[in-house]
Design a protein around this motif. Structure first.
Motif, mmCIF file in Angstrom:
data_model
loop_
_atom_site.group_PDB
_atom_site.id
_atom_site.type_symbol
_atom_site.label_atom_id
_atom_site.label_comp_id
_atom_site.label_asym_id
_atom_site.label_seq_id
_atom_site.Cartn_x
_atom_site.Cartn_y
_atom_site.Cartn_z
ATOM 1 N N VAL A 120 0.854 -1.190 0.000
ATOM 2 C CA VAL A 120 0.000 0.000 0.000
ATOM 3 C C VAL A 120 0.886 1.234 0.000
ATOM 4 C CG1 VAL A 120 -1.824 1.249 1.188
ATOM 5 C CG2 VAL A 120 -1.766 -1.249 1.282
ATOM 6 N N THR A 121 0.808 2.001 -1.054
ATOM 7 C CA THR A 121 1.608 3.217 -1.141
ATOM 8 C C THR A 121 0.972 4.315 -0.293
ATOM 9 O OG1 THR A 121 0.393 4.121 -3.033
ATOM 10 C CG2 THR A 121 2.215 2.591 -3.509
ATOM 11 N N GLU A 125 -3.033 4.803 0.540
ATOM 12 C CA GLU A 125 -3.519 4.894 1.915
ATOM 13 C C GLU A 125 -4.315 6.177 2.119
ATOM 14 O OE1 GLU A 125 -1.794 4.713 6.502
ATOM 15 O OE2 GLU A 125 -0.421 4.821 4.797
ATOM 16 N N LYS A 126 -3.839 7.252 1.504
ATOM 17 C CA LYS A 126 -4.515 8.547 1.628
ATOM 18 C C LYS A 126 -5.900 8.504 0.990
ATOM 19 C CE LYS A 126 -3.885 12.881 2.969
ATOM 20 N NZ LYS A 126 -3.526 13.252 4.362
ATOM 21 N N ARG A 127 -6.045 7.670 -0.036
ATOM 22 C CA ARG A 127 -7.285 7.609 -0.799
ATOM 23 C C ARG A 127 -8.468 7.143 0.055
ATOM 24 N NH1 ARG A 127 -6.156 3.997 -5.514
ATOM 25 N NH2 ARG A 127 -4.571 5.597 -5.869
ATOM 26 N N THR A 128 -8.210 6.292 1.028
ATOM 27 C CA THR A 128 -9.293 5.778 1.877
ATOM 28 C C THR A 128 -9.111 6.188 3.344
ATOM 29 O OG1 THR A 128 -8.108 3.672 2.155
ATOM 30 C CG2 THR A 128 -9.730 3.798 0.374
ATOM 31 N N GLU A 129 -8.308 7.195 3.578
ATOM 32 C CA GLU A 129 -8.044 7.624 4.950
ATOM 33 C C GLU A 129 -9.308 8.161 5.632
ATOM 34 O OE1 GLU A 129 -4.622 10.244 7.189
ATOM 35 O OE2 GLU A 129 -5.449 11.036 5.329
ATOM 36 N N ASP A 168 -9.005 -0.999 -1.459
ATOM 37 C CA ASP A 168 -7.750 -1.386 -0.818
ATOM 38 C C ASP A 168 -6.989 -2.355 -1.730
ATOM 39 O OD1 ASP A 168 -5.739 -2.589 0.885
ATOM 40 O OD2 ASP A 168 -6.903 -1.921 2.607
ATOM 41 N N PRO A 169 -5.752 -2.024 -2.137
ATOM 42 C CA PRO A 169 -5.001 -2.905 -3.043
ATOM 43 C C PRO A 169 -4.676 -4.261 -2.440
ATOM 44 C CG PRO A 169 -3.604 -1.132 -2.196
ATOM 45 C CD PRO A 169 -4.992 -0.812 -1.784
ATOM 46 N N ARG A 170 -4.837 -4.410 -1.131
ATOM 47 C CA ARG A 170 -4.571 -5.702 -0.498
ATOM 48 C C ARG A 170 -5.744 -6.663 -0.612
ATOM 49 N NH1 ARG A 170 -3.255 -3.405 5.297
ATOM 50 N NH2 ARG A 170 -5.067 -2.195 4.623
ATOM 51 N N GLU A 171 -6.916 -6.150 -1.019
ATOM 52 C CA GLU A 171 -8.097 -7.003 -1.140
ATOM 53 C C GLU A 171 -8.042 -7.788 -2.447
ATOM 54 O OE1 GLU A 171 -10.812 -9.236 -0.807
ATOM 55 O OE2 GLU A 171 -10.915 -7.838 0.883
ATOM 56 N N GLY A 172 -7.977 -9.096 -2.343
ATOM 57 C CA GLY A 172 -7.850 -9.935 -3.524
ATOM 58 C C GLY A 172 -9.169 -10.380 -4.116
#
Length: 236
Positions: A120-121, A125-129, A168-172
Motif C-alpha cells: 500500500v503506497t 492509503e490517503k485515498r481511503t483515509e 484497498d489494493p490488499r483485497e484480492g
C-alpha cells in the motif's frame, strides 16, 4: 438559563412517550446539560456517552430534527432533543444500534482475501483515509430517508466501509464485496446527501456510493431501474 425539551420513552409507562422541559445553563454542551439533569434533577433520564471528545460517537442524538453529537452541540432556547431514528428506542435517548452494526457483516466490511505481496503506497492509503475515520455514531443512518421505506437498506456507513476495502489494493476478492451490495444496497441510495451533511467526521458516503456504482458496472452489474426502462422501451 435556557429551556430545552427532551422526548422521553419508557415502554413500561403510560403514556410511553412524553416531552419534558428542563432549564439548563446556557453555553454548556448538550451532554453537559443532560448530565446536569440526570445528576441534579431526574436520575431516571437515560442517554449514552463515552469519550466526551467527539471520538466515540456514542452520544449522537437528534436536535430539532438534525443529528448531532451531544458532546459537541451547544443547545439553544426551545431545542427539542430526540433519539436517533430508524432504530428501536430502548429508553429515552438510547437506541438499539445492533441493526446498523449488522449491515457491516452483510456487506463484508473487512479485508476478506488479503494479497500477501500487496504493498500500500502512501497515496493509496490517503485515498481511503477519510473512510477509515468513521466512528459508527449512526447519525448517517438516522438521517437517511431510504430507511423509511426500505428497512433492509445497507445504509451509508456500511457502504462507505465497503468502498474502503474495495479500494484497498490488499483485497484480492473485491468482486465478492461488490456482489454483496447489489440488493438493498448501492442502487437503492437516493443520493440526497443527508448522510454527508450530518457526518461529524466529514466523510462523504454519497461520493463513496457513486464510486461503488461505477465499480459495480465495471464488474458486470447495472442499475435495476435502468433495466426496467430498457424492457419498457422494447415492449413499447
Amino acid at each position: 438559563m435556557i429551556t430545552i425539551r427532551i422526548r422521553r420513552f419508557h415502554a413500561a409507562r403510560k403514556p410511553s412517550e412524553v416531552v419534558q422541559e428542563w432549564a439548563v445553563e446556557e453555553g454548556q454542551t448538550l451532554l453537559e446539560a443532560l448530565t446536569f439533569i440526570k445528576t441534579q434533577k431526574d436520575p431516571t433520564l437515560t442517554f449514552r456517552s463515552g469519550c466526551r471528545s467527539c471520538v466515540c460517537g456514542s452520544c449522537a442524538v437528534r436536535v430539532n430534527g438534525r443529528e448531532v453529537l451531544a458532546c459537541a452541540y451547544k443547545p439553544k432556547e426551545g431545542d427539542l432533543v430526540e433519539p436517533l431514528r430508524f432504530a428501536p428506542v430502548i429508553k429515552d435517548l438510547v437506541t438499539d444500534q445492533n441493526g446498523g452494526f449488522d449491515t457491516l457483516r452483510r456487506v463484508k466490511a473487512w479485508l476478506e482475501a488479503p494479497v500477501a505481496d500487496a504493498v500500500v503506497t502512501p497515496e493509496e492509503e490517503k485515498r481511503t483515509e477519510v473512510q477509515s475515520d468513521c466512528i459508527l455514531c449512526h447519525s448517517c443512518y438516522s438521517a437517511c430517508p431510504v430507511f423509511e421505506t426500505l428497512p433492509l437498506f445497507a445504509g451509508p456507513f456500511a457502504l462507505t466501509r465497503a468502498w474502503r476495502y474495495v479500494a484497498d489494493p490488499r483485497e484480492g476478492d473485491a468482486k465478492s464485496k461488490i456482489d454483496a451490495i447489489q440488493q438493498n444496497g448501492v442502487w437503492d441510495c437516493t443520493l440526497c446527501g443527508e448522510c454527508t451533511a450530518v457526518c461529524p467526521q466529514g466523510i462523504d458516503p454519497k461520493s463513496d456510493i457513486l464510486m461503488l456504482r461505477t465499480k459495480s458496472t465495471q464488474m458486470g452489474h447495472m442499475d435495476p431501474t435502468m433495466g426496467s426502462f430498457g424492457s419498457f422501451g422494447l415492449d413499447f
